[in-house]
Design a protein around this motif. Structure first.
Motif, PDB file in Angstrom:
ATOM      1  N   UNK A 232       0.825  -1.214   0.000  1.00 53.36           N
ATOM      2  CA  UNK A 232       0.000   0.000   0.000  1.00 53.36           C
ATOM      3  C   UNK A 232       0.855   1.258   0.000  1.00 53.36           C
ATOM      4  N   UNK A 233       0.486   2.191  -0.874  1.00 56.99           N
ATOM      5  CA  UNK A 233       1.303   3.396  -1.029  1.00 56.99           C
ATOM      6  C   UNK A 233       1.388   4.199   0.267  1.00 56.99           C
ATOM      7  N   UNK A 234       0.328   4.155   1.056  1.00 53.66           N
ATOM      8  CA  UNK A 234       0.370   4.877   2.324  1.00 53.66           C
ATOM      9  C   UNK A 234       1.446   4.332   3.248  1.00 53.66           C
ATOM     10  N   UNK A 235       1.615   3.001   3.288  1.00 51.35           N
ATOM     11  CA  UNK A 235       2.651   2.395   4.128  1.00 51.35           C
ATOM     12  C   UNK A 235       4.039   2.747   3.616  1.00 51.35           C
ATOM     13  N   UNK A 236       4.205   2.713   2.281  1.00 46.78           N
ATOM     14  CA  UNK A 236       5.498   3.064   1.712  1.00 46.78           C
ATOM     15  C   UNK A 236       5.858   4.517   1.999  1.00 46.78           C
ATOM     16  N   UNK A 237       4.884   5.401   1.871  1.00 49.82           N
ATOM     17  CA  UNK A 237       5.151   6.813   2.134  1.00 49.82           C
ATOM     18  C   UNK A 237       5.539   7.033   3.592  1.00 49.82           C
ATOM     19  N   UNK A 238       4.890   6.303   4.485  1.00 46.41           N
ATOM     20  CA  UNK A 238       5.214   6.444   5.905  1.00 46.41           C
ATOM     21  C   UNK A 238       6.647   6.024   6.188  1.00 46.41           C
TER      22      UNK A 238
END
Length: 332
Positions: A232-238
């Motif tokens: 998930x892109x949100x996890x990668x961004x975090x």
């Protein structure tokens, strides 16, 4: 699925879209990197077959600063693959080259050469400061590690002495090459061929090296494409935007992927926009200096304590330099 429900012809399940995205990213990374892989193995194989080790030993300076500069120059003039550097340096150190010079060559050589510079420039045409930062950080880490080894490592770091490594003074390069062929990745790093056969030996070496590096490229590209597609892109961004975790994550990824330095820039470019630029720099500098396959090869040549020391030094200086570059050069 209910057979009574009509599905539009242009409908795509989310899984199908994800697989299509994965294939697109994977093919893009591989196609961009392949020309530089081919160029790199040809140059590397030419150096291995036609440049005698005695030329390098003869011109090695005695002063530590000149020795470090000489090792960096070797990496620029003779772009040898990471797999080829370790056996070559083992021979040179056993025959009298200072340990710190050999270490600097192993650390800087995979990055500070024209083939890798061109590949990095092609991967980051819109971020030239990242290209310069990669070269500058590689030189900084190599000089820092080399000076530390020169100042504090006084004991023999090789697993084998020159006598046990070569058997006798009369042992030929062909025998050394045969001994080397039994280790590492099966590259024949030597100059024992006659002039008429060296060209074909170079092609044979280039083919073996291409297959060897190609499998790491495919594996690394698959992992990078899978991360970009399925995590998930949100996890990668975090993770990617954290000032410290992003660097450690990219170091671990570079270590596991074991990419060739002529192709890792294209994999790294796929993380731009998700990870901080500083952590992308960490990936491109740490990986060529120390990865899984390089650690195994170093362990076959050097004593375990020295390999551990070298690993800690590389990791510490890369983190320090990448963080400084992120603050002073890359962020704007």
């Amino acid at each position: 699925m209910n057979p009574g429900v009509l599905v539009p012809l242009d409908f795509e399940w989310p899984e199908a879209r994800a697989v299509h995205s994965f294939k697109t990213i994977l093919i893009g990374i591989v196609l961009e990197a392949l020309p530089f892989i081919v160029l790199g193995v040809l140059v590397s194989s030419f150096v291995q077959m036609f440049v005698p080790d005695s030329w390098i030993r003869r011109f090695a300076p005695k002063h530590p600063l000149l020795g470090i500069a000489f090792a960096c120059l070797l990496g620029f003039l003779f772009p040898i693959c990471e797999c080829g550097m370790v056996p070559v340096i083992r021979r040179l150190i056993a025959k009298g080259m200072p340990l710190y010079v050999g270490v600097v060559f192993i650390v800087v050589g995979p990055i500070f050469n024209p083939v890798v510079y061109a590949a990095t420039y092609m991967a980051f045409r819109n971020r030239p400061e990242l290209v310069y930062s990669r070269t500058g950080l590689a030189l900084f880490v190599g000089a820092a590690v080399g000076l530390f080894v020169y100042a504090f490592v006084k004991n023999n770091a090789l697993k084998h002495s020159a006598a046990s490594l070569y058997g006798s003074d009369g042992e030929g390069e062909g025998d050394q090459r045969g001994r080397s062929r039994g280790r590492g990745h099966g590259h024949g790093h030597g100059h024992g061929h006659s002039g008429g056969n060296r060209f074909f030996a170079m092609l044979d070496h280039a083919g073996a090296e291409f297959i060897d590096m190609g499998k790491y490229l495919i594996f690394g590209s698959c992992v990078a494409a899978a991360i970009q597609t399925f995590v998930p892109r949100g996890s990668l961004l975090e993770i990617g935007q954290h000032p410290y975790v992003s660097h450690f994550f990219m170091m671990g990824l570079a270590y596991v992927l074991s990419l060739c330095s002529t192709s890792d820039a294209f994999v790294a470019s796929s993380f731009v926009g998700t990870f901080s630029i500083g952590s992308v720099l960490t990936f491109m500098v740490f990986g060529p200096m120390l990865d899984l396959k390089t650690t195994l090869m170093l362990s076959s040549v050097f004593r375990p304590r020295f390999v551990l020391l070298l690993s800690v030094l590389i990791a510490a200086f890369v983190l320090l330099g990448a963080h400084a570059a992120d603050l002073l050069v890359l962020t704007y």
